[in-house]
Write a protein that holds these residues in place. Structure first.
Motif, PDB file in Angstrom:
ATOM      1  N   GLY A  78      26.531  21.826 -21.497  1.00 33.19           N
ATOM      2  CA  GLY A  78      26.663  21.308 -22.739  1.00 33.19           C
ATOM      3  C   GLY A  78      25.053  21.075 -23.402  1.00 33.19           C
ATOM      4  N   LEU A  79      24.247  20.446 -22.292  1.00 34.06           N
ATOM      5  CA  LEU A  79      22.886  20.224 -22.590  1.00 34.06           C
ATOM      6  C   LEU A  79      22.351  21.358 -22.894  1.00 34.06           C
ATOM      7  CD1 LEU A  79      21.847  17.317 -19.877  1.00 34.06           C
ATOM      8  CD2 LEU A  79      22.340  17.099 -22.672  1.00 34.06           C
ATOM      9  N   LEU A  80      22.486  22.589 -22.140  1.00 33.89           N
ATOM     10  CA  LEU A  80      21.904  23.917 -22.435  1.00 33.89           C
ATOM     11  C   LEU A  80      22.225  24.424 -23.637  1.00 33.89           C
ATOM     12  CD1 LEU A  80      20.209  26.415 -21.279  1.00 33.89           C
ATOM     13  CD2 LEU A  80      22.503  26.983 -20.402  1.00 33.89           C
ATOM     14  N   ALA A  81      23.524  24.215 -24.251  1.00 31.75           N
ATOM     15  CA  ALA A  81      24.014  24.746 -25.377  1.00 31.75           C
ATOM     16  C   ALA A  81      23.401  24.086 -26.630  1.00 31.75           C
ATOM     17  CB  ALA A  81      25.609  24.685 -25.611  1.00 31.75           C
ATOM     18  N   ARG A 116      19.431  13.343 -22.934  1.00 34.52           N
ATOM     19  CA  ARG A 116      19.858  14.358 -23.952  1.00 34.52           C
ATOM     20  C   ARG A 116      18.750  14.810 -24.640  1.00 34.52           C
ATOM     21  NH1 ARG A 116      24.008  14.280 -29.121  1.00 34.52           N
ATOM     22  NH2 ARG A 116      23.484  16.315 -29.651  1.00 34.52           N
ATOM     23  N   ALA A 117      17.690  14.080 -25.129  1.00 35.41           N
ATOM     24  CA  ALA A 117      16.405  14.550 -25.645  1.00 35.41           C
ATOM     25  C   ALA A 117      15.786  15.056 -24.624  1.00 35.41           C
ATOM     26  CB  ALA A 117      15.940  13.158 -26.226  1.00 35.41           C
ATOM     27  N   GLY A 118      15.386  14.414 -23.492  1.00 38.24           N
ATOM     28  CA  GLY A 118      14.468  15.179 -22.643  1.00 38.24           C
ATOM     29  C   GLY A 118      14.793  16.612 -22.213  1.00 38.24           C
ATOM     30  N   MET A 135      12.791   9.622 -14.460  1.00 42.20           N
ATOM     31  CA  MET A 135      12.463  10.444 -15.824  1.00 42.20           C
ATOM     32  C   MET A 135      13.196   9.730 -17.044  1.00 42.20           C
ATOM     33  SD  MET A 135      12.778  14.386 -14.717  1.00 42.20           S
ATOM     34  CE  MET A 135      12.852  15.034 -16.282  1.00 42.20           C
ATOM     35  N   TYR A 136      14.243   9.344 -17.067  1.00 39.64           N
ATOM     36  CA  TYR A 136      15.053   8.983 -18.108  1.00 39.64           C
ATOM     37  C   TYR A 136      15.799   7.811 -17.942  1.00 39.64           C
ATOM     38  CZ  TYR A 136      13.740  13.747 -19.267  1.00 39.64           C
ATOM     39  OH  TYR A 136      13.202  15.234 -19.324  1.00 39.64           O
ATOM     40  N   ARG A 182      11.846  17.894 -30.893  1.00 44.66           N
ATOM     41  CA  ARG A 182      10.764  16.986 -30.915  1.00 44.66           C
ATOM     42  C   ARG A 182      10.491  16.031 -29.537  1.00 44.66           C
ATOM     43  NH1 ARG A 182       8.685  16.340 -35.754  1.00 44.66           N
ATOM     44  NH2 ARG A 182       7.653  14.298 -35.187  1.00 44.66           N
ATOM     45  N   TRP A 183       9.490  15.843 -29.196  1.00 49.02           N
ATOM     46  CA  TRP A 183       9.404  14.933 -28.292  1.00 49.02           C
ATOM     47  C   TRP A 183       8.182  13.980 -28.288  1.00 49.02           C
ATOM     48  CZ3 TRP A 183      12.076  13.349 -24.321  1.00 49.02           C
ATOM     49  CH2 TRP A 183      11.480  12.851 -23.481  1.00 49.02           C
TER      50      TRP A 183
END
Length: 372
Positions: free
Chosen positions: A351-354, A271-273, A263-264, A366-367
């Motif tokens: 951390g990613l959730l926050a 982090r962006a995904g 995926m990444y 943005r994506w």
């Protein structure tokens, strides 16, 4: 004198360790009941439409298409690719492949109209061009084994399902990918009662992966298709919920031997995904906070207690490691030494959730060049 703390901290350690043990036991039971597609499926009766949404995928779409054109036991199938207003040579690559094989068709899209997100609109466009009895959505960064589509359709029909997501083996190379990506399969294998989830219309009892999603065309239309989930960031999960709400059955299956996906590539993409979508995974901010607290108590408190000399904390930490190890072994991931870093994985996830909710609150999501 023992270094083991007392009071609320000790109670949290007991609760967290007991939860870790219970969830690991549940994941082991789930691993045994997880549906596994056949390695040697029979020929598929009827027409199948393999549908690929692609935006800025010139470096990966050719490998995806090569694997789709190498499918076996598919007497009658088409491959339709929508170029979702790519800024690179994605359309040219697809056109080159289509020029050499009549099974491939390229459809061009100018992008989503107001009220739609990019991928939901691309999938909607694909469904309008599909002529098959079964629709197989495949992301452009996925590579399928030759028997993958036939095996997935065989499972869909043989198990009496309306939608099934054979979860691809997730390729994770960098440190951030190895910490975060295995949590995808770990999350639903640990928390969902898989067989009950297949038949329950409850939104909370649903799991999905749009990387490889197979759905009966009639059930797809009864559910409203991607038009019904046009504004959903997690469109795969929303589509499975819509199919089940319309009376269908379905969920996830073991796609380890059917497909692979990276995926990444590295921390910035991870982090962006996750930033674009993790905020929507639990339905609301209070629900996300509750899940975060539950994860911290279950998977961060016990190892912290173990460091202070708590045998109960050590049991909780080891239970989590066993669960992570078992899931990795079951789904083709890295088991050792990665399983021992499970607390670090949970910490990074929190951390990613926050971070995702913070970006959502500021309107900065943005994506692929589009605002969400």
């Amino acid at each position: 004198m023992s270094a083991w703390p007392v009071g609320p901290w000790r109670a949290l350690s007991w609760v967290g360790s007991a939860s870790a043990v219970a969830l690991t036991a549940h994941s082991l039971l789930n691993a045994r009941s997880l549906r596994v597609p056949a390695l040697d499926p029979p020929p598929v009766a009827g027409r199948v439409s393999v549908l690929v949404p692609a935006r800025d995928e010139e470096g990966r779409v050719r490998a995806c298409l090569a694997s789709l054109l190498d499918q076996v036991e598919l007497p009658d199938y088409e491959v339709v690719v929508v170029d979702d207003a790519s800024g690179d040579r994605t359309a040219d690559v697809v056109a080159d492949v289509a020029a050499t094989d009549p099974r491939v068709r390229l459809v061009r899209s100018e992008g989503p109209p107001p009220g739609w997100l990019g991928k939901t609109h691309a999938c909607h466009v694909l469904s309008r061009h599909a002529t098959g009895e079964v629709l197989v959505f495949v992301d452009a960064d996925v590579v399928l084994a030759p028997h993958a589509v036939a095996a997935a359709v065989d499972l869909l029909r043989g198990a009496g399902l309306d939608v099934v997501c054979p979860y691809p083996r997730q390729l994770a190379l960098t440190w951030s990918e190895r910490l975060v990506q295995p949590l995808l399969q770990w999350s639903w294998l640990t928390t969902l009662p898989l067989r009950r989830a297949e038949v329950s219309p409850r939104p909370s009892l649903a799991a999905a992966n749009g990387q490889f999603l197979v759905v009966d065309a009639a059930a797809y239309r009864r559910a409203g298709g991607h038009e019904a989930v046009r504004a959903e960031v997690l469109e795969d999960l929303a589509l499975v919920r819509a199919v089940k709400a319309a009376g269908g059955r379905g969920g996830v299956a073991d796609g380890t031997a059917l497909a692979t996906c990276r995926m990444y590539d590295g921390w910035a993409e991870v982090r962006a995904g996750y930033g674009k979508s993790l905020w929507s995974a639990f339905g609301s901010r209070p629900a996300a906070v509750a899940v975060g607290i539950g994860l911290a108590v279950t998977y961060l408190v016990p190892p912290a207690a173990a460091v202070t000399g708590s045998p109960v904390g050590a049991v909780g930490y080891l239970a989590a490691v066993v669960g992570r190890y078992a899931v990795a072994e079951r789904t083709g991931g890295r088991s050792v030494p990665d399983a021992f870093a499970h607390p670090a994985s949970i910490a990074v996830l929190l951390g990613l959730l926050a971070d995702s909710w913070r970006s959502r609150s500021r309107g900065g999501l943005r994506w692929k060049g589009r605002a969400l």
